[in-house]
Motif scaffolding. Structure first.
Motif, PDB file in Angstrom:
ATOM      1  N   LEU A 131       0.826  -1.206   0.000  1.00 56.68           N
ATOM      2  CA  LEU A 131       0.000   0.000   0.000  1.00 56.68           C
ATOM      3  C   LEU A 131       0.862   1.258   0.000  1.00 56.68           C
ATOM      4  N   ALA A 132       1.959   1.234   0.769  1.00 60.30           N
ATOM      5  CA  ALA A 132       2.867   2.378   0.779  1.00 60.30           C
ATOM      6  C   ALA A 132       3.556   2.548  -0.564  1.00 60.30           C
ATOM      7  N   MET A 133       3.892   1.427  -1.207  1.00 61.47           N
ATOM      8  CA  MET A 133       4.542   1.479  -2.518  1.00 61.47           C
ATOM      9  C   MET A 133       3.581   1.978  -3.588  1.00 61.47           C
ATOM     10  N   GLU A 134       2.314   1.625  -3.463  1.00 61.34           N
ATOM     11  CA  GLU A 134       1.319   2.107  -4.417  1.00 61.34           C
ATOM     12  C   GLU A 134       1.186   3.624  -4.333  1.00 61.34           C
ATOM     13  N   GLU A 135       1.289   4.181  -3.130  1.00 56.55           N
ATOM     14  CA  GLU A 135       1.245   5.633  -2.979  1.00 56.55           C
ATOM     15  C   GLU A 135       2.427   6.286  -3.697  1.00 56.55           C
ATOM     16  N   LEU A 136       3.582   5.644  -3.646  1.00 56.40           N
ATOM     17  CA  LEU A 136       4.736   6.173  -4.382  1.00 56.40           C
ATOM     18  C   LEU A 136       4.508   6.088  -5.884  1.00 56.40           C
ATOM     19  N   GLN A 137       3.952   4.972  -6.334  1.00 53.58           N
ATOM     20  CA  GLN A 137       3.701   4.794  -7.761  1.00 53.58           C
ATOM     21  C   GLN A 137       2.752   5.865  -8.290  1.00 53.58           C
ATOM     22  N   LEU A 138       1.718   6.178  -7.514  1.00 51.72           N
ATOM     23  CA  LEU A 138       0.735   7.180  -7.922  1.00 51.72           C
ATOM     24  C   LEU A 138       1.179   8.593  -7.573  1.00 51.72           C
ATOM     25  N   ASN A 139       2.276   8.700  -6.788  1.00 56.78           N
ATOM     26  CA  ASN A 139       2.812   9.997  -6.355  1.00 56.78           C
ATOM     27  C   ASN A 139       1.724  10.850  -5.708  1.00 56.78           C
ATOM     28  N   THR A 140       1.046  10.260  -4.769  1.00 56.88           N
ATOM     29  CA  THR A 140      -0.044  10.968  -4.099  1.00 56.88           C
ATOM     30  C   THR A 140       0.460  12.134  -3.248  1.00 56.88           C
ATOM     31  N   SER A 141       1.723  12.078  -2.849  1.00 59.56           N
ATOM     32  CA  SER A 141       2.292  13.156  -2.033  1.00 59.56           C
ATOM     33  C   SER A 141       2.782  14.329  -2.877  1.00 59.56           C
ATOM     34  N   GLY A 142       2.789  14.159  -4.208  1.00 58.35           N
ATOM     35  CA  GLY A 142       3.235  15.232  -5.084  1.00 58.35           C
ATOM     36  C   GLY A 142       4.721  15.512  -4.998  1.00 58.35           C
ATOM     37  N   CYS A 143       5.530  14.471  -4.845  1.00 57.34           N
ATOM     38  CA  CYS A 143       6.983  14.642  -4.748  1.00 57.34           C
ATOM     39  C   CYS A 143       7.527  15.244  -6.047  1.00 57.34           C
ATOM     40  N   THR A 144       8.385  16.260  -5.905  1.00 58.41           N
ATOM     41  CA  THR A 144       8.938  16.958  -7.076  1.00 58.41           C
ATOM     42  C   THR A 144      10.252  16.364  -7.548  1.00 58.41           C
ATOM     43  N   LEU A 145      10.773  15.391  -6.828  1.00 58.02           N
ATOM     44  CA  LEU A 145      12.026  14.738  -7.239  1.00 58.02           C
ATOM     45  C   LEU A 145      11.677  13.609  -8.207  1.00 58.02           C
ATOM     46  N   THR A 146      12.005  13.803  -9.447  1.00 55.09           N
ATOM     47  CA  THR A 146      11.494  12.911 -10.498  1.00 55.09           C
ATOM     48  C   THR A 146      12.579  12.154 -11.241  1.00 55.09           C
ATOM     49  N   THR A 147      13.779  12.062 -10.694  1.00 56.15           N
ATOM     50  CA  THR A 147      14.872  11.406 -11.423  1.00 56.15           C
ATOM     51  C   THR A 147      14.541   9.951 -11.754  1.00 56.15           C
ATOM     52  N   THR A 148      14.043   9.217 -10.775  1.00 57.74           N
ATOM     53  CA  THR A 148      13.719   7.806 -11.007  1.00 57.74           C
ATOM     54  C   THR A 148      12.589   7.669 -12.019  1.00 57.74           C
ATOM     55  N   ARG A 149      11.597   8.523 -11.933  1.00 54.64           N
ATOM     56  CA  ARG A 149      10.488   8.467 -12.882  1.00 54.64           C
ATOM     57  C   ARG A 149      10.964   8.784 -14.300  1.00 54.64           C
ATOM     58  N   GLU A 150      11.822   9.799 -14.428  1.00 54.17           N
ATOM     59  CA  GLU A 150      12.357  10.141 -15.746  1.00 54.17           C
ATOM     60  C   GLU A 150      13.224   9.008 -16.306  1.00 54.17           C
ATOM     61  N   LYS A 151      13.955   8.354 -15.415  1.00 46.11           N
ATOM     62  CA  LYS A 151      14.803   7.240 -15.838  1.00 46.11           C
ATOM     63  C   LYS A 151      13.964   6.126 -16.451  1.00 46.11           C
ATOM     64  N   TYR A 152      12.879   5.738 -15.771  1.00 49.23           N
ATOM     65  CA  TYR A 152      12.059   4.625 -16.251  1.00 49.23           C
ATOM     66  C   TYR A 152      10.964   5.070 -17.221  1.00 49.23           C
TER      67      TYR A 152
END
Length: 436
Positions: A392-413
């Protein structure tokens, strides 16, 4: 140590399915630390191709005091069991001379080889013994009473059988991962070291540092094991020693240097790690920090990480497909790397994070099938309900529900070489899959 793809720590780190996509790519440079930390920390671009040095904000020094050693001594080693039979054989060899000794050794080698060939089958039989002792009618009754829907372990696929690749060490894979499951409990970082030890840094600063390290590892084409070991070393060191914020990037660069020496075939020199910080730190400073880190961890660098377990769990997950599903492999790796920047995931064991990544990846790609099966439960040693909190915690990261602005990993994949798996999400939430 990886048994499912390569047992050598420096060779063939990735599965065959991913080896052909590790080509070069353009360098990405960013500088977001100053804005994110309100001017507290400045992390310069990873590889300044143009010779410009950025001035760092002058911060008040914080004493680098020690919070006391929080690790107990590791196991001193096991005793070697000597049976009467083996002693008798040794005496016989000593009396009979070299010929008798060689005959005994040959017999022992033959017997050992025969036992090794049946090792996987024996282990499978032992794990199934308890479930087979219950009749089929009793199992159905229990499932109806508790609603658990227990899995049929007769459907477990032996992922270590019929593998002719000597690097996979199929005959010893089960024993190796038995040891790895024990080893992951030992050199563990504290899950709350920010509150107990650190005075000048916080989880947001750690998040920015790890995001920068992900970018550097991409720029230098470092293997994933280097990235995971770097983060492990950072957290283990911070679990014991209080550090000033202006030295946090020095710690990150130094831990990456150490991990590169251990994991890479050709590690970048010290000067490169000075260069990626825009020469904010000198060579003597990096080498001095290297000594501190290595002395603290007592040169214990062979530690199980999420990547260690992920390779084996992906092998178990792929066993249910006629052909390997490359998107699932990339997606599971993406989800696992998302957890690196999150301080809260330190409370989970690496094996649990890896199992949760496989669970969520399977669910994201296919909602018509149960993402957990007897084979995965057998090899991960986790039941579905044990994965609930981490998934459940990982799903929140996948959906970026917290609005994290650090996107290096997302840009990589998001790159085509990774099938742009960062864009994949499930139309259905995963929570209904868990009971209670």
């Amino acid at each position: 140590m990886d048994c499912s793809s390569s047992m050598h720590p420096n060779a063939n780190k990735e599965n065959v399915s991913t080896s052909d996509v590790q080509g070069g790519f353009g360098r990405i440079t960013r500088s977001r630390a100053k804005k994110a930390l309100g001017g507290g920390v400045s992390i310069p671009p990873t590889k300044p191709s143009f010779k410009q040095q950025k001035k760092r904000s002058v911060l008040q020094d914080v004493s680098n005091t020690s919070a006391g050693h929080i690790y107990s001594d590791l196991l001193k080693g096991g005793n070697i069991k000597v049976t009467r039979k083996s002693l008798k054989q040794c005496k016989k060899a000593a009396k009979g001379g070299a010929d008798v000794a060689m005959e005994i050794l040959d017999d022992m080698h033959t017997e050992k080889s025969k036992l090794a060939e049946d090792l996987s089958k024996i282990r499978m039989a032992e794990s199934l013994n308890a479930s087979l002792s219950i009749s089929k009618d009793e199992e159905i009754t229990e499932q109806q009473e508790d609603g658990s829907g227990a899995m049929d372990f007769c459907q477990v696929v032996d992922i270590d059988s019929n593998d002719k690749d000597p690097q996979c060490c199929s005959l010893y894979a089960a024993d190796i991962y038995d040891n790895i499951n024990v080893a992951e409990l030992q050199p563990r970082p504290l899950a709350n070291y920010m509150e107990l030890v650190q005075r000048d840094i916080d989880p947001s600063m750690r998040r920015i540092l790890i995001d920068w390290i992900v970018e550097v590892s991409e720029d230098y084409n470092l293997v994933p094991d280097t990235l995971y070991l770097t983060v492990n070393l950072i957290d283990r060191f911070l679990s014991n020693s209080c550090i000033e914020r202006h030295r946090l990037q020095l710690l990150g660069a130094t831990c990456m240097l150490i991990a590169s020496k251990y994991e890479e075939l050709c590690a970048p020199p010290v000067e490169e790690f000075c260069d990626i910080t825009a020469n904010t730190y000198t060579r003597p400073e990096v080498l001095s920090m290297e000594i501190q880190v290595l002395n603290f961890v007592q040169f214990k660098l062979s530690v199980p990480t999420t990547k260690t377990f992920l390779r084996r769990f992906l092998r178990a997950a792929q066993a249910s497909y006629k052909s390997p599903l490359i998107e699932m492999e990339f997606l599971a790796n993406y989800l696992a790397e998302l957890t690196l920047v999150e301080y809260n995931f330190l409370r989970f064991l690496p094996s649990l994070v890896a199992a949760s990544a496989v669970f969520l990846a399977r669910w994201t790609l296919d909602q018509t099938e149960d993402p957990w099966n007897p084979t995965l439960q057998h090899y991960t040693r986790y039941e579905v309900d044990e994965l609930k909190t981490a998934v459940l915690a990982m799903e929140e990261l996948q959906l970026n529900t917290s609005g994290c602005t650090l996107t290096t990993t997302r840009e990589k994949y998001n790159q085509p070489k990774f099938k742009s798996v960062a864009k994949l999400t499930s139309p259905k939430r995963v929570s209904p899959l868990f009971s209670g």
